[in-house]
Design a protein around this motif. Structure first.
Motif, short mmCIF file in Angstrom:
data_model
loop_
_atom_site.label_atom_id
_atom_site.label_comp_id
_atom_site.label_asym_id
_atom_site.label_seq_id
_atom_site.Cartn_x
_atom_site.Cartn_y
_atom_site.Cartn_z
N PHE A 1 0.92 -1.38 -0.16
CA PHE A 1 0.19 0.10 -0.27
C PHE A 1 0.98 0.87 -0.42
O PHE A 1 1.76 1.51 0.92
CB PHE A 1 -1.30 -0.13 1.07
CG PHE A 1 -2.47 -0.66 0.93
CD1 PHE A 1 -3.09 -0.34 1.17
CD2 PHE A 1 -1.12 -2.46 1.69
CE1 PHE A 1 -3.63 -1.91 0.76
CE2 PHE A 1 -3.19 -3.37 1.56
CZ PHE A 1 -4.17 -2.98 1.46
N GLU B 1 10.04 -2.55 8.84
CA GLU B 1 10.13 -3.71 8.88
C GLU B 1 8.30 -3.68 8.97
O GLU B 1 8.30 -5.66 9.46
CB GLU B 1 11.09 -3.86 9.97
CG GLU B 1 11.24 -4.97 10.51
CD GLU B 1 11.65 -5.37 12.36
OE1 GLU B 1 11.89 -4.28 12.69
OE2 GLU B 1 12.69 -6.29 12.59
N LEU B 2 7.51 -3.24 9.53
CA LEU B 2 6.37 -4.03 9.79
C LEU B 2 5.71 -4.96 9.34
O LEU B 2 5.37 -5.74 10.04
CB LEU B 2 5.72 -2.77 10.09
CG LEU B 2 5.41 -1.71 11.42
CD1 LEU B 2 4.09 -0.47 10.76
CD2 LEU B 2 4.67 -2.59 12.14
N PRO B 3 5.59 -4.68 8.02
CA PRO B 3 4.90 -5.91 7.12
C PRO B 3 5.84 -7.42 7.74
O PRO B 3 5.05 -8.65 7.50
CB PRO B 3 5.23 -5.75 6.45
CG PRO B 3 4.88 -4.09 6.10
CD PRO B 3 6.13 -4.02 6.88
N ARG C 1 8.05 0.41 2.62
CA ARG C 1 7.60 -0.76 3.22
C ARG C 1 6.33 -0.92 1.97
O ARG C 1 6.13 -2.50 2.81
CB ARG C 1 6.44 -0.13 4.95
CG ARG C 1 5.44 -0.67 5.10
CD ARG C 1 4.82 0.48 6.04
NE ARG C 1 3.80 1.14 5.05
CZ ARG C 1 2.93 2.60 6.04
NH1 ARG C 1 3.02 2.53 6.81
NH2 ARG C 1 2.80 2.90 5.16
N PRO D 1 4.61 -4.60 17.68
CA PRO D 1 5.90 -4.38 18.10
C PRO D 1 5.82 -3.53 19.61
O PRO D 1 4.98 -3.19 19.25
CB PRO D 1 7.37 -3.86 17.39
CG PRO D 1 6.61 -3.80 15.71
CD PRO D 1 5.67 -3.47 15.93
N ALA E 1 -4.52 -2.55 7.17
CA ALA E 1 -4.52 -2.14 6.11
C ALA E 1 -2.84 -3.23 5.13
O ALA E 1 -2.72 -4.46 4.88
CB ALA E 1 -4.10 -1.15 5.27
N LEU E 2 -2.30 -3.56 6.41
CA LEU E 2 -0.88 -3.56 5.76
C LEU E 2 -0.89 -5.52 6.41
O LEU E 2 0.08 -6.00 5.84
CB LEU E 2 0.45 -3.03 6.65
CG LEU E 2 0.61 -2.03 6.21
CD1 LEU E 2 2.00 -1.22 7.36
CD2 LEU E 2 1.25 -1.45 5.15
N GLY E 3 -1.79 -5.83 6.62
CA GLY E 3 -1.99 -6.90 7.25
C GLY E 3 -2.47 -7.59 8.74
O GLY E 3 -2.36 -9.01 8.65
N PHE E 4 -2.02 -6.35 9.76
CA PHE E 4 -2.51 -6.94 11.35
C PHE E 4 -3.22 -7.02 11.53
O PHE E 4 -4.39 -7.27 11.61
CB PHE E 4 -1.71 -5.93 11.93
CG PHE E 4 0.02 -5.36 12.04
CD1 PHE E 4 0.16 -6.60 13.01
CD2 PHE E 4 0.16 -4.90 10.94
CE1 PHE E 4 1.73 -6.42 12.58
CE2 PHE E 4 1.83 -4.71 11.49
CZ PHE E 4 2.87 -5.43 11.94
#
Lengths: 240, 389
Positions: free
Chosen positions: A92, A110-112, A159, B3, B294-297
Motif C-alpha cells: 500500500f 520492517e512492520l509488514p 514498506r 512490536p 491494511a498492512l495485514g495486522f
C-alpha cells in the motif's frame, strides 16, 4: 484462473447505505488487468476510483459481482483470510504516507515483515534492500518527522515492496508532494513496474502522473468511460 | 505481532497523559497497599506471637486473657506439673501473668485503653523475640516500681518514653527503665510491669489472668492440656498459643473485607482513568490503526497491542505506587482490638499480601481499563480509519 490476468472484475456493483438511501458507487463494472500493468485510475471526486482501488486491494467487498485478484476470489474470504491475503499480496502507498511516527524508517519498513516467519537477520537484510531500492540507505534510523515529504513517501514505498507483493496500490501517491518529489516518486513506481514486473494500480487526479502509467482508465459516476492503453513507458522512464 | 516498542514509544510521546494516569493509578495502588500492609502487619503480629509448644491457660469460657481470672492458689500449681520445659537456670517455663486495661493518655491528649501486663521473671523466656533495644535502657527489676514499654507505644503515650514516669489512674505509676521490641508480635502493643506490683496497685491480690506455659514436647503438650482441662483441681482452658492469637486476629478479617471493598471501588475508578487515557490514545491514532489493518495486522494483533499498552501504563503507575510505600515501612498505626477493646499497634508490613494487592489491582486496571478502548480500535472500519486525517 490463469495468472496472466492479474486482476479481474466481473459485473461489480458497489453501493453504500446511508439511512434509508442506497447510494451506488460502482455500477456493473467489468475490468481485466494483466500482470505487470501500471494502471492509472482517474475521474472526478465521487466517481468511484478509490472504491475500485479498495475492492482490488481487499479492503472492501463488492455488493454484487466478483473480484478475482491473482486467482483468488476475494468475495468468499473471511476477515482473517483477507487480512492475511493482503499482507502477502498487496503493498500500500498512501497520499499522506501513513508512516507510524514513533517508529524509525527501518522499523516502519520492517512492520509488514513482522507478520512473516523470517528471522531477525533476514528481516534486516530485506529492509535494507528495500531502503536501498528507494534510495534511502543511511536514513534507516531517521524518524518520519526527520524526513522530507518525498523521503517519507519513499519509506512508504519501501514498506510496500519489502514483502515482495505482486500488486502495489497507490492512492494519490503524489498528492501531497511538490513537483520534483512527485516526479521522483513516479519514476520509482515506473522502475518497480518495469524492473520488477509489479502490477500497479494508482488513483490520481494529476494528469501528468497518469501519463506515467501504461494504461489509463477514466471513471465517472461509477462507470468506466474511457480505457486507454499507452505505450509511453520508455519515454516516462527516460524523462525521470 | 505489533512490536512492543510501538506502545512504549507512544506512551513516551504522550508523556503528560501518561504521567497523569500513572500518578492516578499509582495513588490508588499506594493507598490500597497501605491498608493491606497494615492488615498484613496485624496478621504477622498474631502469627509470630504463637509458639507451637506454648499454651495459654485461662478460665473456662474466657475469650481472651483480659476477661480471664484464675485463683492464684490454683495458678501456682501449674508450674509444678510434669512435662513443662525449663530454662538454663532450671526454672519451669510457666509464667503467671496479670492483665490490666486502664485508660491512658496519648501524646495528642486523646485517651484509650492500653494493656499493662504484670509478668513473672520467666515471661521474657517465653517470648524469644523479646529484647530491650540497644541503648534503650534495661529490663525491669521486680518490686521497684519499674516498667518496660514497647517501642511502638513509647512515642504514642504520655510518660511512656525512656526515663519518664508513666502515670496510670490514681494509684499506679511506673518509671520507664527500658524500651523493648518483640519481633512484631502482639506484645509490642503492651507495657510490662512486675506482676506482684500490679496485683497490689490494682487491688487484685489472689488472682491472675493467665498462665503462659511451654511444654517439653508435643506429647507433653497434649498431656499438659489434658491435665489442665480435666483434672478436678484445675478445670481450666488450655489453648495453644497459635490458636489463641489466630482467634484474636479476627479483627483483621473486618479490615480485609473493608479494605477489599475500598480497593475494588478505587480500582474501578482507576479503570475509568486508564480507559479515558486509552480512548484518547486510540482516537489520535485512528489512521495508524487503519494503516496497520491494511498492512495485514489482524484485529487480534491490535487488541493485544492496545491491551498491552494499557497494562504497561497501569504497571508503571502500580510500580510508582509500590515504590511510594517503601518509606512507610516504619509506619505504625494504632487501633482498637475488638476483643480486648485495648490499643493495638500495627506495623506496616511490605509482604506478599501487599505485592498481591498491587499486582491484582494493576492488572485489573490495565486489562479492564484498556479492554473497551481496544475493542473500539479493533472494530474500526479500515477504510474509515484510513480516511482519518
Amino acid at each position: 484462473m490463469g495468472k496472466e490476468h492479474s486482476i479481474e472484475l466481473r459485473n461489480v456493483t458497489k453501493t453504500y447505505k446511508r439511512d434509508e438511501f442506497t447510494i451506488p458507487v460502482l455500477t456493473d463494472l467489468d475490468l481485466v488487468v494483466p500482470e505487470g500493468e501500471f494502471l492509472a485510475l482517474m475521474g472526478p471526486s465521487g466517481s468511484g476510483k478509490t472504491t475500485l482501488l479498495n475492492l482490488i486491494a481487499g479492503l472492501d467487498n463488492a455488493t454484487q459481482g466478483s473480484v478475482i485478484v491473482h486467482g483468488q476470489d476475494l468475495g468468499g474470504m473471511s476477515d482473517g483470510e483477507i487480512t492475511r491475503w493482503r499482507s502477502e499480496n498487496v503493498g500500500f502507498i498512501f497520499q499522506l504516507y501513513n508512516l507510524i511516527p514513533v517508529l524509525t524508517a527501518f522499523e516502519n519498513v520492517e512492520l509488514p515483515l513482522l507478520l512473516t516467519n523470517l528471522s531477525k537477520r533476514k528481516r534486516r537484510d530485506n529492509v535494507m534492500t528495500a531502503l536501498r531500492a528507494v534510495g534511502l540507505e543511511g536514513r534507516e534510523d531517521h524518524y518520519p518527522r526527520q524526513l522530507s515529504g518525498g523521503q517519507e513517501q519513499r519509506v512508504a514505498i519501501a514498506r510496500a515492496i519489502v514483502t515482495d507483493p505482486f500488486l502495489l496500490v497507490a492512492d494519490e501517491p503524489t498528492g501531497d508532494l511538490d513537483r520534483k518529489s512527485a516526479e521522483e516518486i513516479l519514476s520509482l513506481l515506473q522502475q518497480l513496474n518495469k524492473g520488477f514486473n509489479k502490477t500497479i494500480v494508482m488513483v490520481t487526479h494529476d494528469p501528468e502522473a497518469a501519463q506515467r502509467a501504461s494504461r489509463l482508465l477514466h471513471l465517472d459516476k461509477g462507470k468506466l468511460v474511457h480505457d486507454e492503453v499507452r505505450n509511453n513507458l520508455e519515454e516516462g522512464v527516460a524523462s525521470s | 505481532m505489533i512490536p512492543l516498542k510501538y506502545n512504549v514509544r507512544n506512551l513516551r510521546v504522550r508523556w503528560v497523559n501518561t504521567l497523569l494516569t500513572m500518578l492516578g493509578t499509582g495513588a490508588i495502588v499506594w493507598s490500597s497497599c497501605i491498608l493491606f500492609g497494615l492488615v498484613e502487619g496485624l496478621q504477622h503480629s498474631m502469627k509470630v506471637s504463637g509458639d507451637p509448644l506454648d499454651v495459654i491457660v485461662m478460665r473456662k469460657g474466657s475469650t481472651s486473657e483480659t476477661n480471664s481470672g484464675i485463683e492464684l492458689t490454683t495458678a501456682e500449681k501449674i508450674p509444678t506439673l510434669p512435662g513443662i520445659a525449663r530454662d538454663e537456670k532450671g526454672r519451669p517455663l510457666a509464667a503467671l501473668e496479670l492483665l490490666n486495661i486502664p485508660v491512658v493518655e496519648r501524646v495528642d491528649g486523646s485517651r484509650t485503653n492500653l494493656i499493662i501486663r504484670g509478668i513473672d521473671p520467666v515471661s521474657t523466656e517465653l517470648r524469644p523475640d523479646f529484647k530491650i533495644l540497644e541503648g534503650q535502657g534495661r529490663m525491669l527489676e521486680p518490686g521497684k516500681g519499674e516498667c518496660v514499654v514497647s517501642k511502638n507505644l513509647a512515642k504514642r503515650f504520655k510518660g511512656a518514653s525512656l526515663g519518664s514516669e508513666l502515670k496510670v489512674g490514681e494509684r499506679e505509676k511506673y518509671r520507664v527503665v527500658g524500651i523493648f521490641s518483640a519481633g512484631g508480635s502482639a506484645a509490642e502493643s503492651e507495657i510490662w510491669v512486675d506482676r506482684k506490683e500490679l496485683e497490689q496497685n490494682t487491688a487484685r491480690e489472689g488472682i491472675t489472668s493467665s498462665v503462659q506455659v511451654r511444654a517439653n514436647s508435643a506429647e507433653d503438650l497434649a498431656a499438659l492440656k489434658q491435665t489442665i482441662e480435666n483434672d478436678t483441681q484445675f478445670k481450666l482452658a488450655a489453648i495453644s498459643e497459635s490458636a489463641y492469637f489466630a482467634d484474636q486476629s479476627r479483627s483483621s478479617a473486618f479490615l480485609i473485607v473493608a479494605g477489599t471493598i475500598i480497593a475494588v471501588l478505587l480500582t474501578i475508578g482507576a479503570m475509568f482513568a486508564a480507559a479515558n487515557t486509552m480512548y484518547a490514545a486510540i482516537r489520535s491514532r485512528t489512521r495508524e490503526i487503519g494503516t496497520m489493518r491494511a498492512l495485514g495486522f489482524s484485529r487480534f494483533d491490535l487488541l493485544i497491542s492496545f491491551l498491552g499498552e494499557s497494562v504497561i501504563l497501569c504497571t508503571l503507575g502500580g510500580l510508582l505506587g509500590l515504590a511510594a510505600t517503601i518509606p512507610l515501612s516504619a509506619l505504625t498505626y494504632g487501633t482498637s482490638n475488638f476483643n480486648t477493646f485495648s490499643e493495638v499497634t500495627i506495623n506496616f508490613r511490605f509482604g506478599p499480601i501487599v505485592m498481591a494487592v498491587a499486582f491484582v489491582m494493576t492488572l485489573a486496571m490495565g486489562v479492564f481499563g484498556g479492554l473497551f478502548p481496544a475493542i473500539r480500535a479493533v472494530r474500526m472500519d479500515v477504510i474509515t480509519a484510513l480516511r482519518e486525517v
